[in-house]
Design a protein around this motif. Structure first.
Motif, PDB file in Angstrom:
ATOM      1  N   ILE A   1     -43.700  79.014 144.709  1.00 32.13           N
ATOM      2  CA  ILE A   1     -42.368  78.427 144.664  1.00 32.13           C
ATOM      3  C   ILE A   1     -42.286  77.575 143.407  1.00 32.13           C
ATOM      4  CG2 ILE A   1     -40.806  76.799 145.786  1.00 32.13           C
ATOM      5  CD1 ILE A   1     -42.136  77.669 148.464  1.00 32.13           C
ATOM      6  N   ASP A   2     -41.304  77.842 142.566  1.00 35.33           N
ATOM      7  CA  ASP A   2     -41.084  77.055 141.354  1.00 35.33           C
ATOM      8  C   ASP A   2     -40.293  75.814 141.745  1.00 35.33           C
ATOM      9  OD1 ASP A   2     -39.937  75.950 138.991  1.00 35.33           O
ATOM     10  OD2 ASP A   2     -40.201  77.867 137.966  1.00 35.33           O
ATOM     11  N   ASP A   3     -40.949  74.652 141.740  1.00 33.36           N
ATOM     12  CA  ASP A   3     -40.330  73.410 142.205  1.00 33.36           C
ATOM     13  C   ASP A   3     -39.075  73.048 141.417  1.00 33.36           C
ATOM     14  OD1 ASP A   3     -42.251  73.084 144.190  1.00 33.36           O
ATOM     15  OD2 ASP A   3     -43.558  71.893 142.892  1.00 33.36           O
ATOM     16  N   ALA A   4     -39.100  73.212 140.111  1.00 33.08           N
ATOM     17  CA  ALA A   4     -37.936  72.862 139.280  1.00 33.08           C
ATOM     18  C   ALA A   4     -36.742  73.758 139.620  1.00 33.08           C
ATOM     19  CB  ALA A   4     -38.280  72.964 137.801  1.00 33.08           C
ATOM     20  N   LEU A   5     -36.977  75.050 139.804  1.00 38.86           N
ATOM     21  CA  LEU A   5     -35.898  75.962 140.161  1.00 38.86           C
ATOM     22  C   LEU A   5     -35.365  75.655 141.550  1.00 38.86           C
ATOM     23  CD1 LEU A   5     -37.147  79.390 138.765  1.00 38.86           C
ATOM     24  CD2 LEU A   5     -35.305  77.958 137.876  1.00 38.86           C
ATOM     25  N   LEU A   6     -36.255  75.301 142.488  1.00 39.77           N
ATOM     26  CA  LEU A   6     -35.836  74.959 143.839  1.00 39.77           C
ATOM     27  C   LEU A   6     -34.972  73.698 143.833  1.00 39.77           C
ATOM     28  CD1 LEU A   6     -35.791  75.239 146.887  1.00 39.77           C
ATOM     29  CD2 LEU A   6     -38.032  74.106 146.951  1.00 39.77           C
ATOM     30  N   GLU A   7     -35.398  72.672 143.115  1.00 36.34           N
ATOM     31  CA  GLU A   7     -34.619  71.439 143.032  1.00 36.34           C
ATOM     32  C   GLU A   7     -33.235  71.700 142.454  1.00 36.34           C
ATOM     33  OE1 GLU A   7     -36.994  68.549 140.968  1.00 36.34           O
ATOM     34  OE2 GLU A   7     -38.595  68.685 142.452  1.00 36.34           O
ATOM     35  N   ASP A   8     -33.158  72.516 141.419  1.00 39.02           N
ATOM     36  CA  ASP A   8     -31.864  72.853 140.813  1.00 39.02           C
ATOM     37  C   ASP A   8     -30.991  73.625 141.796  1.00 39.02           C
ATOM     38  OD1 ASP A   8     -30.118  72.836 138.466  1.00 39.02           O
ATOM     39  OD2 ASP A   8     -30.455  75.012 138.452  1.00 39.02           O
ATOM     40  N   LYS A   9     -31.584  74.542 142.537  1.00 40.74           N
ATOM     41  CA  LYS A   9     -30.844  75.328 143.534  1.00 40.74           C
ATOM     42  C   LYS A   9     -30.309  74.419 144.642  1.00 40.74           C
ATOM     43  CE  LYS A   9     -31.519  79.616 146.154  1.00 40.74           C
ATOM     44  NZ  LYS A   9     -30.451  80.360 145.505  1.00 40.74           N
ATOM     45  N   ILE A  10     -31.113  73.466 145.102  1.00 40.58           N
ATOM     46  CA  ILE A  10     -30.670  72.526 146.127  1.00 40.58           C
ATOM     47  C   ILE A  10     -29.519  71.671 145.599  1.00 40.58           C
ATOM     48  CG2 ILE A  10     -31.337  70.480 147.456  1.00 40.58           C
ATOM     49  CD1 ILE A  10     -34.140  71.770 147.740  1.00 40.58           C
ATOM     50  N   LYS A  11     -29.619  71.214 144.350  1.00 38.35           N
ATOM     51  CA  LYS A  11     -28.522  70.427 143.754  1.00 38.35           C
ATOM     52  C   LYS A  11     -27.225  71.216 143.766  1.00 38.35           C
ATOM     53  CE  LYS A  11     -30.919  67.548 140.402  1.00 38.35           C
ATOM     54  NZ  LYS A  11     -31.039  67.235 138.972  1.00 38.35           N
ATOM     55  N   ARG A  12     -27.265  72.447 143.252  1.00 38.18           N
ATOM     56  CA  ARG A  12     -26.067  73.277 143.113  1.00 38.18           C
ATOM     57  C   ARG A  12     -25.468  73.691 144.445  1.00 38.18           C
ATOM     58  NH1 ARG A  12     -29.330  76.492 140.224  1.00 38.18           N
ATOM     59  NH2 ARG A  12     -28.884  78.181 141.651  1.00 38.18           N
ATOM     60  N   GLU A  13     -26.326  74.084 145.400  1.00 43.50           N
ATOM     61  CA  GLU A  13     -25.844  74.712 146.623  1.00 43.50           C
ATOM     62  C   GLU A  13     -25.703  73.763 147.812  1.00 43.50           C
ATOM     63  OE1 GLU A  13     -28.017  78.299 147.460  1.00 43.50           O
ATOM     64  OE2 GLU A  13     -27.999  78.898 145.348  1.00 43.50           O
ATOM     65  N   SER A  14     -26.243  72.539 147.708  1.00 44.43           N
ATOM     66  CA  SER A  14     -26.164  71.621 148.833  1.00 44.43           C
ATOM     67  C   SER A  14     -25.746  70.213 148.416  1.00 44.43           C
ATOM     68  CB  SER A  14     -27.510  71.569 149.565  1.00 44.43           C
ATOM     69  OG  SER A  14     -27.452  70.685 150.652  1.00 44.43           O
ATOM     70  N   ALA A  15     -26.576  69.543 147.621  1.00 47.59           N
ATOM     71  CA  ALA A  15     -26.367  68.123 147.324  1.00 47.59           C
ATOM     72  C   ALA A  15     -25.056  67.856 146.587  1.00 47.59           C
ATOM     73  CB  ALA A  15     -27.544  67.581 146.520  1.00 47.59           C
ATOM     74  N   LEU A  16     -24.706  68.690 145.634  1.00 47.74           N
ATOM     75  CA  LEU A  16     -23.455  68.483 144.894  1.00 47.74           C
ATOM     76  C   LEU A  16     -22.262  68.504 145.842  1.00 47.74           C
ATOM     77  CD1 LEU A  16     -22.211  68.100 142.091  1.00 47.74           C
ATOM     78  CD2 LEU A  16     -22.050  70.582 141.921  1.00 47.74           C
ATOM     79  N   HIS A  17     -22.237  69.436 146.777  1.00 50.23           N
ATOM     80  CA  HIS A  17     -21.141  69.528 147.744  1.00 50.23           C
ATOM     81  C   HIS A  17     -21.151  68.341 148.705  1.00 50.23           C
ATOM     82  CE1 HIS A  17     -20.259  73.497 146.251  1.00 50.23           C
ATOM     83  NE2 HIS A  17     -21.535  73.803 146.377  1.00 50.23           N
ATOM     84  N   PHE A  18     -22.350  67.919 149.117  1.00 47.47           N
ATOM     85  CA  PHE A  18     -22.476  66.759 149.993  1.00 47.47           C
ATOM     86  C   PHE A  18     -21.864  65.521 149.328  1.00 47.47           C
ATOM     87  CE2 PHE A  18     -24.887  62.917 151.067  1.00 47.47           C
ATOM     88  CZ  PHE A  18     -24.702  62.864 152.431  1.00 47.47           C
ATOM     89  N   TYR A  19     -22.236  65.257 148.084  1.00 49.32           N
ATOM     90  CA  TYR A  19     -21.738  64.061 147.402  1.00 49.32           C
ATOM     91  C   TYR A  19     -20.257  64.172 147.042  1.00 49.32           C
ATOM     92  CZ  TYR A  19     -26.260  61.889 147.487  1.00 49.32           C
ATOM     93  OH  TYR A  19     -27.426  61.305 147.925  1.00 49.32           O
ATOM     94  N   GLN A  20     -19.763  65.368 146.773  1.00 43.57           N
ATOM     95  CA  GLN A  20     -18.325  65.532 146.556  1.00 43.57           C
ATOM     96  C   GLN A  20     -17.561  65.215 147.827  1.00 43.57           C
ATOM     97  OE1 GLN A  20     -18.256  69.558 145.068  1.00 43.57           O
ATOM     98  NE2 GLN A  20     -18.229  68.886 142.939  1.00 43.57           N
ATOM     99  N   LEU A  21     -18.088  65.608 148.967  1.00 45.67           N
ATOM    100  CA  LEU A  21     -17.456  65.314 150.253  1.00 45.67           C
ATOM    101  C   LEU A  21     -17.461  63.809 150.520  1.00 45.67           C
ATOM    102  CD1 LEU A  21     -16.266  66.444 152.928  1.00 45.67           C
ATOM    103  CD2 LEU A  21     -18.607  66.484 153.789  1.00 45.67           C
ATOM    104  N   VAL A  22     -18.592  63.159 150.278  1.00 46.40           N
ATOM    105  CA  VAL A  22     -18.714  61.719 150.504  1.00 46.40           C
ATOM    106  C   VAL A  22     -17.821  60.931 149.549  1.00 46.40           C
ATOM    107  CG1 VAL A  22     -20.308  59.754 150.293  1.00 46.40           C
ATOM    108  CG2 VAL A  22     -21.042  61.839 151.462  1.00 46.40           C
ATOM    109  N   ALA A  23     -17.785  61.321 148.291  1.00 39.87           N
ATOM    110  CA  ALA A  23     -17.066  60.560 147.264  1.00 39.87           C
ATOM    111  C   ALA A  23     -15.556  60.729 147.339  1.00 39.87           C
ATOM    112  CB  ALA A  23     -17.556  60.967 145.881  1.00 39.87           C
ATOM    113  N   GLY A  24     -15.101  61.861 147.810  1.00 38.83           N
ATOM    114  CA  GLY A  24     -13.667  62.122 147.845  1.00 38.83           C
ATOM    115  C   GLY A  24     -13.178  62.716 146.538  1.00 38.83           C
ATOM    116  N   LYS A  25     -11.921  63.082 146.521  1.00 35.65           N
ATOM    117  CA  LYS A  25     -11.382  63.825 145.379  1.00 35.65           C
ATOM    118  C   LYS A  25     -11.152  62.975 144.127  1.00 35.65           C
ATOM    119  CE  LYS A  25      -6.715  63.265 147.057  1.00 35.65           C
ATOM    120  NZ  LYS A  25      -5.477  63.861 147.434  1.00 35.65           N
ATOM    121  N   ASP A  26     -11.155  61.651 144.263  1.00 37.72           N
ATOM    122  CA  ASP A  26     -10.852  60.798 143.117  1.00 37.72           C
ATOM    123  C   ASP A  26     -12.084  60.389 142.308  1.00 37.72           C
ATOM    124  OD1 ASP A  26      -8.105  60.853 143.649  1.00 37.72           O
ATOM    125  OD2 ASP A  26      -8.293  59.194 145.080  1.00 37.72           O
TER     126      ASP A  26
END
Length: 77
Positions: free
Chosen positions: A32-57
């Protein structure tokens, strides 16, 4: 193809809420390539989580998120 599961924590540079979650993905068996996994988690999970928490503004930038992967295992569930 093998399905894997990872336990991770995501932290945002400014937003004071941590995402503690799991992430599943499929890849060819092998290392498992750790750097690729971290980037995949950012793109597919964490980014959406923080957009939901932060709101549209509040724009959430992927570079403001840090991922820590605690465990990875093959997953047969």
């Amino acid at each position: 193809m093998t399905t894997y599961i990872a336990q991770f924590t995501a932290k945002h540079r400014i937003i004071q809420i941590e995402q503690n979650s799991i992430f599943t993905w499929r890849q060819e068996s092998g290392e498992i390539d750790d750097a690729l996994l971290e980037d995949k988690i950012k793109r597919e999970s964490a980014l959406h989580f923080y957009q939901l928490v932060a709101g549209k503004d509040y724009p959430v930038v992927q570079g403001d998120i840090r991922i820590t992967v605690w465990k990875t295992l093959p997953f047969n569930g």
